[in-house]
Design a protein around this motif. Structure first.
Motif, short mmCIF file in Angstrom:
data_model
loop_
_atom_site.label_atom_id
_atom_site.label_comp_id
_atom_site.label_asym_id
_atom_site.label_seq_id
_atom_site.Cartn_x
_atom_site.Cartn_y
_atom_site.Cartn_z
N UNK A 163 0.83 -1.20 0.00
CA UNK A 163 0.00 0.00 0.00
C UNK A 163 0.87 1.25 0.00
N UNK A 164 2.12 1.10 0.42
CA UNK A 164 3.03 2.24 0.44
C UNK A 164 3.88 2.28 -0.83
N UNK A 165 3.33 1.70 -1.88
CA UNK A 165 3.96 1.81 -3.20
C UNK A 165 5.39 1.26 -3.23
N UNK A 166 5.63 0.28 -2.38
CA UNK A 166 6.98 -0.28 -2.27
C UNK A 166 7.03 -1.60 -3.02
N UNK A 167 7.70 -1.64 -4.14
CA UNK A 167 7.65 -2.81 -5.02
C UNK A 167 8.29 -4.05 -4.41
N UNK A 168 7.91 -5.18 -5.00
CA UNK A 168 8.35 -6.46 -4.47
C UNK A 168 9.87 -6.59 -4.42
N UNK A 221 11.63 8.28 -1.51
CA UNK A 221 10.88 7.26 -0.77
C UNK A 221 9.81 6.79 -1.74
N UNK A 222 9.49 5.47 -1.75
CA UNK A 222 8.50 4.97 -2.72
C UNK A 222 7.13 5.60 -2.53
N UNK A 223 6.81 5.98 -1.28
CA UNK A 223 5.43 6.39 -0.96
C UNK A 223 5.24 7.90 -0.93
N UNK A 258 2.36 10.04 -2.29
CA UNK A 258 2.28 9.62 -3.69
C UNK A 258 0.83 9.23 -4.02
N UNK A 259 0.29 9.71 -5.16
CA UNK A 259 -1.09 9.35 -5.52
C UNK A 259 -1.32 7.84 -5.52
N UNK A 260 -0.26 7.07 -5.79
CA UNK A 260 -0.42 5.61 -5.80
C UNK A 260 -0.82 5.11 -4.42
#
Ligand code: PHE
Length: 337
Positions: free
Chosen positions: A141-146, A248-250, A279-281
């Motif tokens: 949910x925090x836009x942090x990829x695998x 930061x990813x988020x 982030x909108x994501x």
């Protein structure tokens, strides 16, 4: 009747004088002044006294009753005083007592309380979330990829069921937005966990404070103003705050926050926090989890920040080794009363 009264007076006084303890005095009181005591019985006989004598005898009766009452009270207090004197014989009551050790809040707790108080003045509410998290709230949910390194087993404590100890308090951003609609303005102090080798500057568990503000029209200027106000309130008006572009990813854009303050000792920039515009994501992930469009990224913007309470406490109090903060040695903790 008068003779009888005088006789009672003499007898009673003799018995009071002889009474050696409080129980004996009480027995004398009951015998003479009690409901069926001798004085009470005599009072009843007052009706048989001839009219012309009534005033005189009545007065004598009252006088004797009063005299006995005060003699009995006097004897009781004298006996009590004697008992106290005996109990205290050889004891110096003026000696100072044994001091009671007074505790104090842990320096990190003190810092946390001050931080909460400052953010509360700006309208931030307290929020929290669980230390044991799932990957969705900690990463997805925090836009942090695998393939993000924070998700690596070398960096994170996983349970066998796939849950994990949260690696940051940013999880509370998601948990709060899942429950509340905008505007959202929260801070979330709490523990975070990383698979760090424990040394003078690293612990596997440390404390962070997260912040999130989502509303219409929230901008980087709000972020800067809030952060600057906070650190100046906490560390003094001379505190200078610098925002350095980061990733930061988020958050997008993201910044690292450096501080320079007399309260922090050294006259150099110290990296103290991370922050950025949500982030909108992240909003989209939250909407998906909520099943609505409450956090419409076209309508709402927000900022988030996070900083380490341990690290700030260390710099603030010139603590040379982070392990001192968890060893609970009273010689260390006693310095922060
Ligand atoms: N969660 C980040 C960390 O632990 C800090 C952060 C919080 C950065 C919020 C940006 C926004 O490093």
């Amino acid at each position: 009747m008068e003779t009888e009264l005088e006789q009672i007076r003499a007898e009673a006084f003799a018995e009071i004088g002889q009474a050696q303890d409080e129980a004996a005095v009480e027995a004398v009181r009951v015998k003479f002044l009690g409901k069926t005591g001798r004085i009470s019985l005599l009072s009843e006989k007052m009706r048989d006294v001839p009219k012309e004598d009534k005033a005189r005898v009545g007065k004598l009766l009252n006088e004797i009753r009063a005299a006995l009452t005060s003699a009995i009270d006097g004897r009781k207090s004298a006996l009590e005083a004697e008992r106290d004197t005996r109990a205290l014989a050889g004891v110096d009551v003026t000696l100072p007592g044994t001091p009671v050790a007074v505790g104090a809040l842990h320096p990190i707790t003190q810092l946390q309380h001050r931080a909460i108080e400052i953010f509360r003045r700006m309208g931030f509410a307290l929020a929290d979330g669980p230390d044991i998290e799932d990957e969705f709230h900690c990463f997805d949910a925090l836009n942090t990829p695998a393939d993000h390194p924070a998700r690596n087993e070398q960096d994170t404590f996983y349970f066998s069921d796939g849950r994990l100890l949260r690696t940051h308090t940013s999880t509370v951003q998601i948990r709060t937005m899942e429950k509340c609609a905008p505007p959202v303005r929260i801070i979330a102090p709490g523990a975070a966990y990383r698979r760090d080798e424990v040394d003078a500057t690293h612990l596997a568990q440390f404390k962070q404070m997260e912040g999130l503000y989502v509303d219409e029209g929230v901008s980087v200027a709000d972020l800067k103003g809030t952060i600057e106000f906070f650190f100046r309130e906490l560390l003094g008006k001379e505190t200078r705050v610098r925002f350095r572009p980061h990733f930061f990813p988020f958050t997008e854009p993201s910044f690292e926050i450096d501080l320079k303050a007399p309260a922090l000792g050294a006259d150099k920039w110290l990296e103290m926090a991370g922050c950025g515009m949500v982030d909108p994501a992240v909003f989209e992930a939250v909407n998906k989890s909520r099943g609505d469009a409450a956090f419409d990224p076209e309508k709402f913007t927000g900022f988030a920040f996070g900083f380490g309470l341990d690290r700030l406490a260390m710099v603030l109090h010139a603590v040379p080794d982070i392990r001192l903060l968890v060893e609970n040695d009273v010689r260390f903790l006693g310095q922060f009363k």
